[in-house]
Write an enzyme that holds these catalytic residues in place. Sequence first.
Site, PDB file in Angstrom:
ATOM      1  N   ILE A   1      97.369  40.811  90.257  1.00 42.54           N
ATOM      2  CA  ILE A   1      98.826  40.977  90.338  1.00 42.54           C
ATOM      3  C   ILE A   1      99.257  41.484  91.718  1.00 42.54           C
ATOM      4  O   ILE A   1     100.404  41.291  92.122  1.00 42.54           O
ATOM      5  CB  ILE A   1      99.304  41.947  89.220  1.00 42.54           C
ATOM      6  CG1 ILE A   1     100.776  41.721  88.906  1.00 42.54           C
ATOM      7  CG2 ILE A   1      99.037  43.405  89.581  1.00 42.54           C
ATOM      8  CD1 ILE A   1     101.222  42.416  87.620  1.00 42.54           C
TER       9      ILE A   1
ATOM     10  N   ASN B   1      84.339  47.521  91.753  1.00 37.23           N
ATOM     11  CA  ASN B   1      84.592  48.959  91.865  1.00 37.23           C
ATOM     12  C   ASN B   1      84.132  49.630  90.574  1.00 37.23           C
ATOM     13  O   ASN B   1      84.421  49.139  89.477  1.00 37.23           O
ATOM     14  CB  ASN B   1      86.075  49.213  92.106  1.00 37.23           C
ATOM     15  CG  ASN B   1      86.557  48.647  93.428  1.00 37.23           C
ATOM     16  OD1 ASN B   1      85.840  48.708  94.425  1.00 37.23           O
ATOM     17  ND2 ASN B   1      87.753  48.077  93.448  1.00 37.23           N
TER      18      ASN B   1
ATOM     19  N   VAL C   1      90.854  50.157  86.474  1.00 34.17           N
ATOM     20  CA  VAL C   1      90.913  49.602  85.118  1.00 34.17           C
ATOM     21  C   VAL C   1      89.514  49.681  84.490  1.00 34.17           C
ATOM     22  O   VAL C   1      88.562  49.089  85.016  1.00 34.17           O
ATOM     23  CB  VAL C   1      91.404  48.140  85.140  1.00 34.17           C
ATOM     24  CG1 VAL C   1      91.459  47.580  83.726  1.00 34.17           C
ATOM     25  CG2 VAL C   1      92.768  48.044  85.808  1.00 34.17           C
TER      26      VAL C   1
ATOM     27  N   HIS D   1      85.219  44.325  85.795  1.00 25.32           N
ATOM     28  CA  HIS D   1      85.815  43.164  86.447  1.00 25.32           C
ATOM     29  C   HIS D   1      85.214  42.996  87.821  1.00 25.32           C
ATOM     30  O   HIS D   1      84.877  43.969  88.496  1.00 25.32           O
ATOM     31  CB  HIS D   1      87.335  43.294  86.560  1.00 25.32           C
ATOM     32  CG  HIS D   1      87.795  44.594  87.150  1.00 25.32           C
ATOM     33  ND1 HIS D   1      87.829  45.768  86.429  1.00 25.32           N
ATOM     34  CD2 HIS D   1      88.240  44.904  88.396  1.00 25.32           C
ATOM     35  CE1 HIS D   1      88.287  46.741  87.200  1.00 25.32           C
ATOM     36  NE2 HIS D   1      88.515  46.248  88.407  1.00 25.32           N
TER      37      HIS D   1
HETATM   38  P1  5GP Z   1      90.065  48.188  90.307  1.00 21.49           P
HETATM   39  O1  5GP Z   1      90.722  49.152  91.244  1.00 21.49           O
HETATM   40  O2  5GP Z   1      89.946  48.741  88.918  1.00 21.49           O
HETATM   41  O3  5GP Z   1      88.783  47.624  90.845  1.00 21.49           O
HETATM   42  O4  5GP Z   1      91.029  46.923  90.264  1.00 21.49           O
HETATM   43  C1  5GP Z   1      92.006  46.742  89.306  1.00 21.49           C
HETATM   44  C2  5GP Z   1      92.835  45.563  89.766  1.00 21.49           C
HETATM   45  O5  5GP Z   1      93.632  45.141  88.690  1.00 21.49           O
HETATM   46  C3  5GP Z   1      93.782  45.863  90.928  1.00 21.49           C
HETATM   47  O6  5GP Z   1      93.467  45.012  92.022  1.00 21.49           O
HETATM   48  C4  5GP Z   1      95.165  45.586  90.368  1.00 21.49           C
HETATM   49  O7  5GP Z   1      96.029  44.968  91.284  1.00 21.49           O
HETATM   50  C5  5GP Z   1      94.854  44.686  89.183  1.00 21.49           C
HETATM   51  N1  5GP Z   1      95.802  44.794  88.095  1.00 21.49           N
HETATM   52  C6  5GP Z   1      96.270  45.936  87.502  1.00 21.49           C
HETATM   53  N2  5GP Z   1      97.127  45.642  86.516  1.00 21.49           N
HETATM   54  C7  5GP Z   1      97.183  44.288  86.451  1.00 21.49           C
HETATM   55  C8  5GP Z   1      97.914  43.385  85.618  1.00 21.49           C
HETATM   56  O8  5GP Z   1      98.665  43.765  84.724  1.00 21.49           O
HETATM   57  N3  5GP Z   1      97.726  42.063  85.845  1.00 21.49           N
HETATM   58  C9  5GP Z   1      96.898  41.591  86.834  1.00 21.49           C
HETATM   59  N4  5GP Z   1      96.792  40.277  86.965  1.00 21.49           N
HETATM   60  N5  5GP Z   1      96.199  42.421  87.638  1.00 21.49           N
HETATM   61  C10 5GP Z   1      96.351  43.750  87.449  1.00 21.49           C
END
Ligand code: 5GP
Length: 121
Positions: free
Chosen positions: A34, A91, A100, A104
Amino acid sequence: MTYDNNNIFAKILRGEVPCKEVYRDDHVLAFNDINPLAPTHILVIPTGKYVSIDDFGKNASPAEIKAFYAAIDKIVEDKGLKTKGFRCIANTGPNGGQEVPHFHMHILGGCPIGPMVSTAL
Ligand code: 5GP
């Protein structure tokens, strides 16, 4: 760490939150981030409930693990990222900057992605 069924990716998997889907099979969902940090920024997630890369590696079935990496291969092929390259990032935990708590893999490509990390030792 216990899996949180209310994390945003769990909601995306249940169809409660929309996403721009890139790929899906029984074991994997991929969608555009997003908040893209590169021309191509795709998140690849297992459909199973795994908190982190180590949880996934330890507890996922061989079929789930194979499907996950096969999906990455297909996505980078389909998006034309193989020639010039790309970066995959998982991450993990607080020091890894994981926001999150559903495993992922970020796929970043379409331009030089820059330094590997921002910390300076
Ligand atoms: P992390 O920091 O956990 O490695 O990455 C989480 C990623 O999830 C971030 O790059 C953030 O932009 C993405 N993200 C968070 N909420 C959403 C969402 O509702 N939809 C999408 N498509 N991506 C999201």
